[in-house]
Design a protein around this motif. Structure first.
Motif, short mmCIF file in Angstrom:
data_model
loop_
_atom_site.label_atom_id
_atom_site.label_comp_id
_atom_site.label_asym_id
_atom_site.label_seq_id
_atom_site.Cartn_x
_atom_site.Cartn_y
_atom_site.Cartn_z
N ALA A 11 28.14 51.69 43.82
CA ALA A 11 29.32 51.50 44.68
C ALA A 11 29.40 50.05 45.16
CB ALA A 11 29.26 52.46 45.87
N ARG A 12 28.26 49.47 45.53
CA ARG A 12 28.25 48.05 45.96
C ARG A 12 28.68 47.14 44.81
NH1 ARG A 12 24.00 49.92 49.15
NH2 ARG A 12 22.41 49.61 47.56
N GLN A 13 28.17 47.40 43.61
CA GLN A 13 28.50 46.56 42.47
C GLN A 13 29.97 46.69 42.08
OE1 GLN A 13 26.61 44.18 41.21
NE2 GLN A 13 25.06 44.75 42.72
N LEU A 14 30.50 47.91 42.17
CA LEU A 14 31.91 48.10 41.86
C LEU A 14 32.79 47.39 42.89
CD1 LEU A 14 31.98 51.79 40.64
CD2 LEU A 14 32.35 49.73 39.27
N SER A 15 32.37 47.36 44.14
CA SER A 15 33.12 46.62 45.16
C SER A 15 33.16 45.14 44.82
CB SER A 15 32.47 46.80 46.54
OG SER A 15 32.58 48.12 46.96
N ALA A 16 32.06 44.64 44.25
CA ALA A 16 31.99 43.22 43.89
C ALA A 16 32.89 42.88 42.72
CB ALA A 16 30.54 42.84 43.58
N VAL A 17 33.33 43.88 41.97
CA VAL A 17 34.24 43.63 40.86
C VAL A 17 35.55 43.03 41.38
CG1 VAL A 17 35.62 44.76 39.04
CG2 VAL A 17 33.20 45.32 39.31
N GLY A 18 35.88 43.31 42.62
CA GLY A 18 37.07 42.71 43.23
C GLY A 18 37.02 41.19 43.18
N ALA A 19 35.83 40.63 43.36
CA ALA A 19 35.68 39.17 43.30
C ALA A 19 35.96 38.66 41.88
CB ALA A 19 34.28 38.76 43.74
N VAL A 20 35.54 39.42 40.89
CA VAL A 20 35.81 39.05 39.50
C VAL A 20 37.31 39.09 39.24
CG1 VAL A 20 35.45 39.73 37.09
CG2 VAL A 20 33.54 39.88 38.71
N LYS A 21 37.97 40.15 39.72
CA LYS A 21 39.42 40.26 39.53
C LYS A 21 40.16 39.13 40.24
CE LYS A 21 41.56 44.06 39.40
NZ LYS A 21 42.22 45.33 39.69
N ARG A 22 39.70 38.76 41.45
CA ARG A 22 40.34 37.65 42.16
C ARG A 22 40.18 36.35 41.39
NH1 ARG A 22 38.32 40.57 46.32
NH2 ARG A 22 36.45 39.31 46.53
N ASP A 23 39.00 36.13 40.82
CA ASP A 23 38.75 34.93 40.03
C ASP A 23 39.65 34.91 38.80
OD1 ASP A 23 37.41 32.51 39.87
OD2 ASP A 23 35.78 33.30 38.65
N MET A 24 39.84 36.06 38.19
CA MET A 24 40.72 36.14 37.03
C MET A 24 42.17 35.89 37.46
SD MET A 24 38.97 39.20 34.84
CE MET A 24 40.00 38.95 33.40
N GLY A 25 42.54 36.31 38.65
CA GLY A 25 43.88 36.07 39.16
C GLY A 25 44.18 34.60 39.39
N ARG A 26 43.14 33.83 39.67
CA ARG A 26 43.32 32.40 39.93
C ARG A 26 43.73 31.62 38.69
NH1 ARG A 26 38.32 33.26 42.95
NH2 ARG A 26 38.92 33.58 45.09
N ILE A 27 43.48 32.16 37.51
CA ILE A 27 43.81 31.43 36.28
C ILE A 27 45.24 31.72 35.81
CG2 ILE A 27 41.41 31.34 35.51
CD1 ILE A 27 42.27 33.58 33.45
N LEU A 28 45.93 32.61 36.50
CA LEU A 28 47.30 32.94 36.11
C LEU A 28 48.21 31.75 36.40
CD1 LEU A 28 47.58 36.57 37.52
CD2 LEU A 28 47.21 35.88 35.14
N PRO A 29 49.22 31.55 35.55
CA PRO A 29 50.19 30.48 35.82
C PRO A 29 50.87 30.73 37.16
CG PRO A 29 50.50 31.39 33.61
CD PRO A 29 49.53 32.28 34.31
N PRO A 30 51.27 29.68 37.86
CA PRO A 30 51.89 29.83 39.18
C PRO A 30 53.13 30.72 39.17
CG PRO A 30 51.48 27.51 38.70
CD PRO A 30 51.15 28.28 37.45
N ASP A 31 53.88 30.73 38.07
CA ASP A 31 55.09 31.55 38.03
C ASP A 31 54.85 32.96 37.49
OD1 ASP A 31 54.58 30.70 35.44
OD2 ASP A 31 56.69 30.44 34.93
N CYS A 32 53.57 33.32 37.33
CA CYS A 32 53.25 34.63 36.79
C CYS A 32 52.14 35.28 37.62
CB CYS A 32 52.83 34.53 35.33
SG CYS A 32 52.64 36.14 34.53
#
Length: 171
Positions: A11-32
């Motif tokens: 459960a703790r590790q799955l909660s940390a997946v949110g940080a991975v998703k946020r990091d992946m969100g940072r690479i999205l183009p500004p208009d997407c």
């Protein structure tokens, strides 16, 4: 079966997946933003579909889906055509520009994963894919299944007292 401590750590590790998703969100183009990327990804995977199907796949309310669709349509990434079976409904379809945007999103995501997992072996990456696929399958279609929380634990040392109201027999 795994022990309680293992499930707690999972459960703790799955909660940390949110940080991975946020990091992946940072690479999205500004208009997407992420919602728009999800629309493009789902249309790329499932092809043409109605807005109601898209809302179901996104697991969000129709009003949220409409905002995401309006955003991608305004950029020319999708087209909305009347549904031949029901003229009140619209069929959503990727445009060539939308397909290019989807390829760019895929390129960015693939690059980030390759960079962050550079010290992983091919077998480790394959194992992660297998296990994540299995985890997702174990949860089934999370969009339509209500969450069942376990009943609260009752401590044995606490007596359970039932209160009743009695009315006199003569009343």
């Amino acid at each position: 079966m795994a022990e309680q401590a293992q499930f707690e750590e999972l459960a703790r590790q799955l909660s940390a997946v949110g940080a991975v998703k946020r990091d992946m969100g940072r690479i999205l183009p500004p208009d997407c933003p992420a919602g728009s990327a999800a629309v493009l990804t789902l249309l790329g995977r499932h092809e043409d579909m109605r807005m109601s199907k898209l809302a179901e796949l996104l697991a969000v309310d129709m009003s949220v889906t409409s905002r995401h669709v309006a955003h991608v349509a305004a950029r020319g990434w999708i087209e909305r055509h009347p549904d031949p079976a029901d003229k009140r409904s619209r069929i959503l379809r990727l445009t060539p520009t939308g397909l290019e945007q989807l390829h760019e999103l895929s390129r960015r995501t693939t690059h980030l994963l390759a960079e962050r997992l550079a010290d992983w072996t091919d077998d480790e990456v394959a194992q992660l894919i297998r296990l994540m696929t299995r985890l997702r399958a174990s949860f089934g279609d999370c969009r339509s299944v209500p969450v069942r929380l376990p009943a609260p634990a009752v401590q044995e040392s606490t007596p359970v007292v039932e209160e009743t109201t009695r009315t006199p027999a003569n009343s």
